[in-house]
Design a protein around this motif. Structure first.
Motif, mmCIF file in Angstrom:
data_model
loop_
_atom_site.group_PDB
_atom_site.id
_atom_site.type_symbol
_atom_site.label_atom_id
_atom_site.label_comp_id
_atom_site.label_asym_id
_atom_site.label_seq_id
_atom_site.Cartn_x
_atom_site.Cartn_y
_atom_site.Cartn_z
ATOM 1 N N ILE A 11 0.636 -1.110 -0.230
ATOM 2 C CA ILE A 11 0.067 0.206 0.014
ATOM 3 C C ILE A 11 0.813 1.421 0.062
ATOM 4 N N ASN A 12 2.002 1.123 0.815
ATOM 5 C CA ASN A 12 2.858 2.342 1.102
ATOM 6 C C ASN A 12 3.523 2.551 -0.356
ATOM 7 N N LEU A 15 1.026 4.184 -2.894
ATOM 8 C CA LEU A 15 0.575 5.618 -2.636
ATOM 9 C C LEU A 15 1.927 6.481 -3.146
ATOM 10 N N HIS A 16 2.975 5.933 -2.752
ATOM 11 C CA HIS A 16 4.330 6.793 -3.212
ATOM 12 C C HIS A 16 4.292 6.704 -4.705
ATOM 13 N N ALA A 24 2.013 11.311 -0.097
ATOM 14 C CA ALA A 24 1.760 9.952 0.229
ATOM 15 C C ALA A 24 1.872 9.627 1.508
ATOM 16 N N ASP A 25 2.742 10.204 2.120
ATOM 17 C CA ASP A 25 2.915 10.368 3.793
ATOM 18 C C ASP A 25 1.660 10.587 4.392
ATOM 19 N N GLY A 28 -1.037 8.467 3.899
ATOM 20 C CA GLY A 28 -0.696 6.970 4.605
ATOM 21 C C GLY A 28 -1.341 7.517 6.052
ATOM 22 N N TRP A 29 -0.976 8.462 6.771
ATOM 23 C CA TRP A 29 -1.411 8.964 8.130
ATOM 24 C C TRP A 29 -2.655 8.898 8.108
#
Lengths: 358, 158, 375
Positions: A11-12, A15-16, A24-25, A28-29
């Motif tokens: 997933i990470n 997103l990136h 993206a970060d 994610g948060w």
């Protein structure tokens, strides 16, 4: 179902790949926060229903059985009712603190949850002082209760809040020291390390008798930390009406109510992680066949199974025991639990030093 | 040593208490004591002496046994019973005879003490088993016990 | 306050404050209002404010016939309904100078002992709730349900029975009565030890009750405390022994006496009284003699001029019914001596210096029924 590391990393990465690094970060948060809020709500609803059902079975009743099959939507209906309810309060209350108090409680509960490892790789924030963080956050929660009781300008609420203050300060010690006993065994405060070092034996078996004593103290002090019978002096409905949340209604009351149950989950999860190996399946050193069979059960089931068992135990206490008096509560802590705990730590340190643990 | 003895004894009593509740938890399905009320309406049978409300039984000819003697009205401690009566000439004997126009019963005031039933010389009224007496309108609790057009059963004398 | 003062007087000077316990409070078991003066958690003074459920029953009796009065007493101490009825019936029978048959006496005794059992069961469930153990309530109600069924089958109602009438009983007992009572005794003998395991032996409950609210024998007498509360302090006040009425003179039972007079002793006396009640019922249930159910009385009972007093032992203590008659069909004045009223007066004396939680426990052991106090 067995290892969430790949999924989370996938997933990470995804997103990136579609967003710039900062965005993206942030996304994610937000996803993590949403997941925790969702878990929080679900836990609240499920635990309240479970409590009512379990209480009913202890008391030879059926429990909620009108809404949905076996009444499973009862708590959803209750939540909707609480949301729609008019917030009634006193006009002599200190309105800023009065409104702030429920958020203290709920935020503290949410933050403690963030460091819990739910399964392999399913871990929001693997901070290296994870255990310490949970203790610190649970001390913050009491601020909400104190504020709520003080700001409501009600003598019953004030009595409940003051009891809560005395109780929390005392029982923090026991929780902390019993956790410390286990930290002696693990040598780390990081949750993932604690779980990983129980891959051959759970700590409760590894530490022999001191671990059992530590577990008993932990579960007693944990019950006290969550303000549940036999330590529910802050609410004590036969003495104080409703204690610190006498003047709260509607959504703000729901926050207090939910956070009590989520705190119970956190205490049970901490107990499971520290004493019963967290998400680690039941492994016995040397029995490879047995260990393989146990590995077939996904870790997340192990985790939630252990947590449910401990929650059931805490509920069992509630539906059996009478309530202590405030001075007896403090006597129990300072005259019994604390000396036992200190002696227990020494014993555990000696065992660890001599290498007698498994 | 009593310090450790007390701890041991205390834990033992706590565990034996948990054993009692635990036993009931495991047998919860068998030991349920509550009744599921609206569902068990069909099977719910009150005891025969249950005092739910005062009724006046009528037979198939729409005849009751109430002579209008007002014994129940006098026996009632809180005025739940009012009897409206009149006299009419009996065709056979030519004497004037008392009869009830309306036997009014205020269920809202009744305490189910059973004194009217005991007082009745002709067993004209009795207690019914019906207990679902809730209504939306208070006036519905004032009842006329004798059915319209009913008359006194033959042979019932005061 | 200066620091030196605190050092000289280590307890400090703290501010006392009032708190209203009731009329809507879970621990007062009704609409009793207690004005507490507290110093922190410690109770300094208890003022009882009564009258929230005063229905002037004593005045109402002046307009009712003697038969009608009986049903009002159901609504005073509703958990001892049969005993209250019995007091009025016995007083009226005294005035009429009639003696009821042995059958009536035995049935009355069985009924009152069943009432005592059911009242004590409810009290046990409630003392658990007051000390925080919520489950006891349902276990007590499970057993109480059987007694309620017995009452419903024979008397027609579960709480306000109105089964005793001046001169006898309203009806004969139901054919199932003896079987049901025996079944209940058999059932309850297995369940009563469980009460002990769950609550009496529990270390938390012991700590909450032992040595709390000690009532000395002298104080119990001077405050007019009766019933289990006084017997726990060693006062011999069981009217069933001292002035036997109905069939109590023909049964063998112990008067449970305590010595310490603390909260736990009052608890223990009630638990042991349940065993004694079962013992009394067992002696009588198979030996109900034949006889008239209702003595012949006039349609409207008129007592001769004079004063007639009868007291009975309810589950809470001594209940007295005093009739002053001027020869009419209603009493000129009727006075009830209710146990709860006198027992309540001792609360201030007992709770002083103890904590709020202790006050709740002390109140629970006196088992107040508020309509009994207010009437």
């Amino acid at each position: 179902m067995y290892d969430f590391t790949g999924l989370i990393q996938g997933i990470n990465k995804w997103l990136h790949s579609i967003l710039p690094a900062v965005a993206a970060d942030v996304v994610g948060w937000i996803l993590i926060a949403a997941a925790f809020l969702g878990l929080f709500a679900i836990l609240g609803l499920v635990l309240v229903l479970a409590e009512r059902k379990i209480a009913a079975f202890f008391q030879l009743r059926l429990g909620p059985n009108r809404i949905g099959p076996w009444g499973i939507f009862q708590t959803v209906a209750d939540a909707i009712k609480l949301l729609l309810k008019e917030p009634v309060g006193t006009n002599r209350a200190d309105s800023f603190l009065y409104n702030l108090a429920p958020y203290f409680v709920i935020i503290a509960a949410l933050m403690s949850m963030s460091v819990l490892p739910f399964a392999k790789g399913l871990h929001a924030y693997d901070i290296d002082i994870g255990v310490f963080f949970v203790i610190a956050m649970s001390s913050l929660g009491v601020m909400g209760i104190l504020l709520g009781g003080w700001a409501s300008n009600n003598k019953y609420a004030l009595l409940g809040a003051m009891r809560s203050g005395a109780q929390m300060i005392s029982y923090e010690l026991s929780v902390g020291l019993s956790i410390l006993t286990i930290v002696l065994l693990s040598g780390s405060l990081r949750m993932s390390d604690i779980v990983a070092s129980q891959s051959d034996y759970w700590f409760i078996f590894k530490g022999h008798i001191p671990a059992w004593i530590a577990f008993m103290i932990f579960i007693i002090a944990g019950t006290a930390e969550t303000n549940r019978t036999p330590f529910d002096l802050t609410e004590a409905e036969s003495e104080l009406g409703a204690g610190f949340h006498t003047e709260y209604s509607g959504l703000k009351f729901a926050f207090f109510f939910l956070s009590e149950f989520v705190n119970m989950f956190i205490i049970a999860a901490m107990g499971a992680i520290l004493f019963f190996g967290g998400w680690m399946p039941l492994h016995i050193g040397g029995w490879d066949g047995f260990n393989h069979v146990m590995d077939f059960i996904p870790p997340i089931f192990w985790f939630f199974g252990k947590v449910s068992f401990l929650i059931f135990l805490i509920m069992w206490f509630r539906w059996t025991f009478p309530r202590l008096r405030i001075d007896q509560l403090l006597t129990l802590e300072w005259k019994y639990l604390l000396p036992m705990n200190l002696a227990n730590i020494l014993l555990m340190a000696f065992i660890v030093l001599m290498g007698w643990h498994l | 040593m009593s310090y450790f003895g007390d701890i041991g004894k205390g834990i033992k009593t706590l565990l034996s208490g948990m054993k009692v509740t635990g036993k009931y938890f495991l047998n919860a399905r068998k030991e349920i004591i509550t009744q599921q009320y609206p569902e068990n309406r069909d099977t719910l049978e009150m005891f025969e002496r249950f005092r739910g409300e005062v009724v006046m039984p009528h037979d198939e000819n729409n005849e009751h046994r109430c002579t209008g003697c007002q014994a129940c009205e006098i026996a009632c401690p809180n005025g739940s019973i009012e009897i409206v009566w009149d006299r009419k000439v009996d065709e056979e004997t030519g004497k004037k005879k008392k009869y009830i126009v309306n036997h009014i019963y205020h269920l809202s005031m009744c305490t189910m003490c059973n004194l009217c039933i005991v007082a009745c010389p002709t067993d004209a009224i009795k207690m019914a088993k019906k207990f679902e007496n809730a209504v939306f309108d208070r006036t519905a609790l004032t009842k006329v016990l004798n059915k319209p057009g009913s008359k006194l059963m033959d042979g019932v004398e005061e | 306050m200066k620091t030196e003062e605190l050092i000289i007087n280590p307890q400090g000077k703290t501010e006392e404050y009032f708190i209203n316990m009731g009329p809507q409070h879970p621990a007062t078991h009704g609409v009793l209002r207690l004005l507490l003066t507290l110093d922190g958690e410690i109770v300094r003074k208890v003022d009882a404010d009564l009258g929230y459920i005063h229905r002037s029953i004593e005045k109402m009796t002046e307009f009712d016939t003697y038969r009608q009065i009986v049903h009002l007493t159901d609504r005073m101490d509703y958990l001892s309904a049969h005993m209250n009825n019995e007091a009025v019936c016995l007083a009226v029978e005294k005035g009429l100078q009639i003696e009821v048959s042995d059958r009536v006496k035995v049935i009355r005794t069985i009924m009152t002992e069943l009432t005592r059992l059911s009242s004590h069961q409810l009290w046990w469930g409630v003392i658990g709730m007051d000390t925080g153990a919520l489950t006891t309530f349902m276990y007590a109600f499970r057993d109480r349900e059987m007694i309620n069924d017995i009452f419903e089958e024979t008397c027609g109602a579960r709480l306000t029975m109105n089964y005793f009438v001046p001169g006898g009983l309203m009806w004969d007992i139901h054919p199932n009565f003896q079987k049901r009572v025996k079944d209940f005794i058999k059932h309850f003998k297995t369940k009563l030890p469980e009460y002990d395991t769950l609550l009496s032996d529990n270390v938390i409950f012991r700590k909450r009750t032992e040595g709390i609210g000690i009532l000395s024998k002298e104080d119990a007498i001077s405050f007019g405390v009766t019933g289990p509360g006084a017997r726990a302090s060693g006062v011999r006040c069981d009217l069933r022994k001292k002035h036997p009425y109905s069939a109590y003179d023909r049964v063998e039972f112990k008067e449970i006496l305590g010595t310490k007079g603390d909260t736990f002793e009052r608890y223990r006396v009630r638990i042991l009284e349940m065993w004694e009640s079962m013992h009394i019922i067992e002696q009588l249930i198979d030996n109900i003699p034949e006889g008239e159910i209702l003595e012949k009385t006039k349609a409207v009972i008129k007592l001769p001029k004079g004063e007639f007093y009868q007291r009975v032992e309810t589950a809470r203590g001594e209940f007295g019914a005093n009739i002053i008659s001027d020869g009419k069909k209603s009493p000129y004045r009727m006075k009830f001596r209710s146990p709860g009223f006198s027992n309540l007066s001792v609360i201030d004396h007992l709770a002083k210096g103890w904590k709020v939680a202790d006050l709740v426990a002390i109140m629970a052991t006196f088992d107040f029924v508020i309509p009994d106090i207010d009437r």
